[in-house]
Design a protein around this motif. Structure first.
Motif, short mmCIF file in Angstrom:
data_model
loop_
_atom_site.label_atom_id
_atom_site.label_comp_id
_atom_site.label_asym_id
_atom_site.label_seq_id
_atom_site.Cartn_x
_atom_site.Cartn_y
_atom_site.Cartn_z
N GLN A 42 51.88 41.03 37.28
CA GLN A 42 51.73 41.05 35.89
C GLN A 42 50.35 42.22 35.84
OE1 GLN A 42 51.76 37.14 33.99
NE2 GLN A 42 53.18 38.18 32.56
N PHE A 43 50.02 42.64 34.76
CA PHE A 43 49.03 43.62 34.51
C PHE A 43 48.34 43.08 33.15
CE2 PHE A 43 52.40 45.42 31.69
CZ PHE A 43 51.80 46.04 30.58
N HIS A 44 47.13 43.81 33.05
CA HIS A 44 46.36 43.52 31.88
C HIS A 44 45.74 44.63 31.49
CE1 HIS A 44 43.06 42.22 35.05
NE2 HIS A 44 43.29 43.49 35.09
N PHE A 45 45.10 44.79 30.23
CA PHE A 45 44.18 45.82 29.76
C PHE A 45 42.88 45.49 30.01
CE2 PHE A 45 48.07 46.64 27.60
CZ PHE A 45 48.43 48.04 27.59
N VAL A 46 41.85 46.53 30.43
CA VAL A 46 40.54 46.15 30.76
C VAL A 46 39.62 47.11 29.89
CG1 VAL A 46 38.68 45.89 32.49
CG2 VAL A 46 41.15 45.19 32.86
N THR A 47 38.58 46.67 29.21
CA THR A 47 37.67 47.44 28.66
C THR A 47 36.34 47.20 29.31
OG1 THR A 47 38.88 47.41 26.67
CG2 THR A 47 36.52 48.50 26.45
N LEU A 48 35.69 48.10 30.09
CA LEU A 48 34.40 48.11 30.76
C LEU A 48 33.27 48.32 29.85
CD1 LEU A 48 35.41 49.34 34.32
CD2 LEU A 48 34.96 46.90 33.56
N TYR A 49 32.26 47.53 29.68
CA TYR A 49 31.16 47.77 29.04
C TYR A 49 29.86 48.20 30.00
CZ TYR A 49 33.98 46.47 24.96
OH TYR A 49 34.79 46.77 23.93
N ARG A 50 29.56 49.49 30.20
CA ARG A 50 28.69 49.99 31.31
C ARG A 50 27.57 50.85 30.79
NH1 ARG A 50 32.96 52.30 35.16
NH2 ARG A 50 33.76 53.30 33.11
N ALA A 51 26.39 50.56 31.32
CA ALA A 51 25.22 51.49 30.54
C ALA A 51 25.90 53.05 31.24
CB ALA A 51 24.14 51.30 31.59
N GLY A 52 25.69 53.85 29.90
CA GLY A 52 25.62 55.55 30.00
C GLY A 52 27.25 55.77 30.27
N ILE A 53 28.36 54.81 29.99
CA ILE A 53 29.53 55.39 30.16
C ILE A 53 30.25 54.69 28.87
CG2 ILE A 53 31.74 55.03 31.43
CD1 ILE A 53 30.02 54.72 33.93
N ALA A 54 30.95 55.64 28.10
CA ALA A 54 32.04 55.11 26.99
C ALA A 54 32.69 54.12 27.27
CB ALA A 54 32.14 56.26 26.07
N PRO A 55 32.90 53.13 26.57
CA PRO A 55 33.87 51.97 26.96
C PRO A 55 35.44 52.45 26.62
CG PRO A 55 32.96 51.09 24.77
CD PRO A 55 32.06 52.57 25.60
N GLU A 56 36.40 52.42 27.48
CA GLU A 56 37.81 52.65 26.97
C GLU A 56 38.42 51.54 27.47
OE1 GLU A 56 38.91 56.47 28.79
OE2 GLU A 56 37.03 57.40 28.33
N GLU A 57 39.88 51.36 27.02
CA GLU A 57 40.72 50.48 27.29
C GLU A 57 41.79 51.15 28.26
OE1 GLU A 57 42.55 46.75 25.14
OE2 GLU A 57 43.78 48.52 24.69
N HIS A 58 42.04 50.52 29.32
CA HIS A 58 43.03 51.25 30.29
C HIS A 58 43.84 49.94 30.87
CE1 HIS A 58 41.71 55.35 30.52
NE2 HIS A 58 40.69 54.93 30.21
N PRO A 59 45.28 50.27 31.02
CA PRO A 59 45.90 49.02 31.80
C PRO A 59 45.91 49.30 33.38
CG PRO A 59 47.31 50.76 31.10
CD PRO A 59 45.83 51.32 30.49
N PHE A 60 45.82 48.05 34.14
CA PHE A 60 45.69 47.97 35.49
C PHE A 60 46.65 46.91 35.85
CE2 PHE A 60 41.58 49.83 34.46
CZ PHE A 60 41.81 51.06 35.01
N SER A 61 47.24 47.13 36.94
CA SER A 61 47.81 45.79 37.62
C SER A 61 46.75 44.82 38.04
CB SER A 61 48.83 46.34 38.74
OG SER A 61 50.03 46.97 38.61
N ILE A 62 47.28 43.65 38.10
CA ILE A 62 46.42 42.52 38.74
C ILE A 62 46.76 42.33 40.06
CG2 ILE A 62 45.73 40.17 38.67
CD1 ILE A 62 46.68 40.08 35.49
N SER A 63 45.69 42.56 41.00
CA SER A 63 46.05 42.47 42.51
C SER A 63 45.54 41.25 43.05
CB SER A 63 44.91 43.71 43.00
OG SER A 63 43.65 43.28 42.92
N SER A 64 44.92 40.48 42.43
CA SER A 64 44.39 38.88 42.96
C SER A 64 45.73 37.86 42.82
CB SER A 64 43.35 38.43 42.02
OG SER A 64 43.47 38.63 40.76
N SER A 65 45.50 36.82 43.45
CA SER A 65 46.66 35.79 43.37
C SER A 65 46.30 34.72 42.37
CB SER A 65 46.70 35.05 44.74
OG SER A 65 47.42 33.81 44.54
N PRO A 66 47.04 34.49 41.56
CA PRO A 66 46.97 33.34 40.37
C PRO A 66 46.85 32.11 40.97
CG PRO A 66 49.45 34.12 40.31
CD PRO A 66 48.70 34.99 41.43
N ALA A 67 46.93 31.73 42.12
CA ALA A 67 46.71 30.44 42.64
C ALA A 67 45.11 30.20 42.65
CB ALA A 67 47.12 30.56 44.30
N ASP A 68 44.40 31.39 42.55
CA ASP A 68 42.85 31.02 42.53
C ASP A 68 42.39 31.62 40.88
OD1 ASP A 68 40.01 30.70 42.32
OD2 ASP A 68 39.83 32.12 44.20
#
Length: 237
Positions: free
Chosen positions: A64-90
């Motif tokens: 599955q995938f999710h939408f991520v909005t990053l809040y970082r110093a000096g960089i405007a936040p934007e929402e973007h979709p990315f595939s999830i690469s981790s295992s849901p077992a953890d």
């Protein structure tokens, strides 16, 4: 009467937007914190997230995938979709592997542990767990399109629920191959259940594997017969 129709349509649109933006959006969102930023290749990075504060991690399925909005110093936040690469077992870890391919993704390497992230999801049905059982799975991946497949393979490894799987993974050069060592380890751990075939379109002189692009001839050679096989495709055109 037409003015009444248009007023009604406008009202319905505004209500639907407000519901999506303020109610449904809030129910599907959770705050996370960046715990690690790992460089995987010369132009791909993995963001590792953990739930922030008392927030609980959302549950997801491999692929599955999710939408991520990053809040970082000096960089405007934007929402973007990315595939999830981790295992849901953890469920303590949520990761996405992102290739530098645009203005926003070029900034991923500047993300730092401790940065906040608003995550919305999960979405999608691109998961072997949501499909009827098949005799065999074939994953066709190109470049960073490996991300949903590594999530599914990691889940098989972590859960011990192996499915007979063939991964055909196409890249330009050896330096572009993501998770190469881990894929080799998964093949060994699966005891014959998983097979990985690498294809390079710009192979160097030392390359001894498949060369060229993924085509029907190679597909037949490595995965036929097709009967009872379910195919998943993720990559550039």
């Amino acid at each position: 009467p037409m003015r009444a129709v248009w007023a009604g349509l406008l009202t319905a649109a505004l209500v639907a937007y407000a519901h999506h933006k303020f109610m449904w959006h809030r129910r599907t969102s959770a705050w996370y914190e960046v715990s690690d930023v790992r460089q995987e290749t010369h132009d791909a990075w993995t963001l590792v997230l953990k739930p922030a504060g008392q927030h609980a991690a959302f549950r997801y399925l491999p692929g599955q995938f999710h939408f991520v909005t990053l809040y970082r110093a000096g960089i405007a936040p934007e929402e973007h979709p990315f595939s999830i690469s981790s295992s849901p077992a953890d469920q303590r870890v949520l990761a996405s592997t992102i290739k530098e391919s645009g203005d926003f993704t070029q900034t991923i390497k500047h993300t730092k542990p401790g940065d906040r992230a608003l995550v919305r999801g999960p979405y999608g049905r691109f998961s072997h767990l949501l499909a009827p059982p098949a005799d065999r799975l074939v994953f066709l991946a190109g470049g960073v399109g490996i991300t949903p497949f590594i999530s599914m393979l990691r889940y098989m490894r972590d859960s011990g629920e192996w499915c007979p799987t063939v991964l055909l993974y196409a890249n330009k050069t050896e330096h572009d191959i993501l998770f190469r060592a881990e894929l080799d380890a998964i093949v060994e751990q699966s005891r014959g259940q998983v097979r990985v075939v690498h294809l390079l379109s710009r192979a160097g002189e030392s390359w001894v594997g498949e060369q060229g692009r993924l085509d029907l001839d190679r597909l037949r050679r490595h995965t036929s017969p097709f009967t009872g096989t379910r195919f998943y495709v993720c990559g550039p055109p």
